[in-house]
Design an enzyme around this catalytic site. Structure first.
Site, PDB file in Angstrom:
ATOM      1  N   GLY A 133     -18.770  -8.272   0.227  1.00  0.00           N
ATOM      2  CA  GLY A 133     -17.951  -8.574  -0.954  1.00  0.00           C
ATOM      3  C   GLY A 133     -18.798  -8.428  -2.199  1.00  0.00           C
ATOM      4  N   GLU A 245     -12.093  -2.140 -15.436  1.00  0.00           N
ATOM      5  CA  GLU A 245     -11.821  -3.205 -14.460  1.00  0.00           C
ATOM      6  C   GLU A 245     -12.122  -4.591 -15.027  1.00  0.00           C
ATOM      7  OE1 GLU A 245     -14.288  -2.935 -11.024  1.00  0.00           O
ATOM      8  OE2 GLU A 245     -12.930  -4.125  -9.785  1.00  0.00           O
TER       9      GLU A 245
END
Ligand SMILES: Cc1cc2nc3c(=O)[nH]c(=O)nc-3n(C[C@H](O)[C@H](O)[C@H](O)COP(=O)(O)OP(=O)(O)OC[C@H]3O[C@@H](n4cnc5c(N)ncnc54)[C@H](O)[C@@H]3O)c2cc1C
Length: 384
Positions: A133, A245
């Protein structure tokens, strides 16, 4: 220095806000309860040009630039546009399509962008894995060249739009000796044999945005679907999408704060305790004042990065500051909104409980708050 939006931008904000108020907000509660993707709203967003805002007109887009895209996302949420729809929009238009626009070949852009802009084809972006992650460069999915194809094997976790996607930008290791520089990006069509949605994930918030774990088992992708060159996946896509983003994609959190503050103002003026509207109590009124400060600062941070992007100025630090501050502020505002609504704030009849569940994701997705702090502090202090 000019902080004023142009007349056209103000009119655009109003148009998108009104669209969200009329076409999205009235249906949000029901779709959230059913954990369902709002296809009707999505199609209308496509028809209105929202899903392809940043892309050139020749590919079906609106040529809008980063600032106008941020304005649209902010306005959408300010009009009560659901956070889940905004998340799916960001995953589709920003992380799921900006890499194609910036790094794609002419053929790739012509093949994929028009369908993405209209909303006919839904895109998604697969980087995270069950064991990778925050440490995204440690992904294990591999892509091995075999003649004119790459064979992809591995799995991707928490992929927004995964269950409904038509294509996915998949990050895979092509050279394991090179770490991040050995990761490449591939456009993988949903109907490619070996591409499977292994399971849909049931979430706390953003429930109208479907999320999945994806599996790739000997998934053969034509070599022409490599995005950029070999090894340009991690850093190339990062470079292409980072500011998008971490700033534009969090713009809905700003509009969401505005919407929540308006709900609180209305409620604080109406709800009476001890014979007075609760807004007359300084403890409540000051919460609203503090929420407004967070909102204004958050909006300026988003618009600053968007403006820098449009000027071609690198904004790595500003984007991380923006992501951290905006998402943490949106969570604080949602939390205080629930507090102001008291017991009713905890009950599903009122929308503020949903906004608290939705806002939590902002501090986790696209690099957690801790990771943003790590990057900001490293940029400030360098190696010592
Ligand atoms: C609803 C949802 C949608 C998502 N959509 C997508 C998507 O479309 N595509 C995609 O690729 N990914 C997506 N993600 C994944 C998301 O980006 C990751 O969840 C996020 O980057 C965190 O990774 P992790 O969950 O593995 O947490 P971990 O990395 O395991 O982190 C767990 C905790 O440890 C902390 N931590 C980890 N490393 C450090 C460190 N070095 N210093 C300090 N603290 C640290 C973290 O901050 C966190 O608090 C989505 C996630 C969710 C929940």
């Amino acid at each position: 220095m000019d902080f004023e939006l142009s007349q056209e931008q103000k009119a655009f904000f109003k148009e998108v806000k009104e669209f969200a108020e009329k076409e999205i907000a009235p249906f949000t509660e029901e779709y959230d309860r059913n954990s369902e993707f709002f296809w009707d709203g999505w199609k209308k967003m496509g028809a209105m040009g929202l899903l392809g805002l940043p892309f050139p007109e020749e590919y079906g887009g609106s040529d809008a630039g980063a600032l106008d895209t941020a304005i649209a996302m902010d306005a959408f949420a300010a009009g009560g546009g659901d956070a889940g729809v905004s998340l799916s929009w960001g995953a589709h238009t920003i992380i799921g399509a900006v890499p194609i626009w910036v790094m794609g070949t002419e053929e790739q852009k012509k093949k994929y962008l028009p369908g993405i802009c209209s909303g006919e084809k839904v895109s998604c972006f697969g980087l995270t894995e069950p064991d990778a992650g925050s440490d995204a460069a440690s992904i294990k999915t591999t892509a091995v060249r075999d003649g004119d194809e790459y064979v992809i094997n591995g799995s991707k976790m928490f992929i927004t739009n995964g269950p409904i996607c038509d294509l996915c930008i998949v990050m895979a290791v092509t050279d394991k000796e090179k770490g991040g520089a050995g990761i490449s990006a591939f456009i993988v069509d949903r109907d490619t044999p070996g591409f499977e949605v292994s399971r849909e994930l049931d979430k706390m918030g953003n429930r109208t945005s479907p999320t999945a774990e994806l599996a790739f088992n000997d998934c053969r992708v034509p070599a022409e679907n490599l995005l950029g060159g070999e090894g340009e996946g991690f850093y190339g896509v990062g470079k292409a999408t980072l500011e998008w983003e971490r700033a534009i994609m969090v713009a809905p959190a700003v509009g969401g704060m505005e919407c929540n503050i308006n709900r609180c103002i209305e409620y604080a003026k109406e709800r009476k305790q001890f014979g007075r509207p609760i807004g007359k109590f300084q403890a409540v009124a000051f919460k609203i004042a503090e929420m407004k400060c967070l909102l204004d600062a958050a909006r300026l941070l988003v618009y600053r990065v968007a403006w820098m992007k449009d000027q071609g100025i690198p904004a790595m630090m500003e984007a991380c500051v923006c992501k951290l501050f905006v998402t943490e502020s949106a969570f604080k505002v949602a939390n205080e909104a629930v507090q102001i609504f008291g017991g009713y704030g905890y009950i599903r009849e009122y929308p503020v409980e949903r906004t608290l569940r939705d806002a939590k994701l902002g501090t986790i997705g696209a690099g957690t708050s801790e990771i943003q702090k790590m990057i900001i502090s490293r940029l400030l202090m360098g190696k010592f």
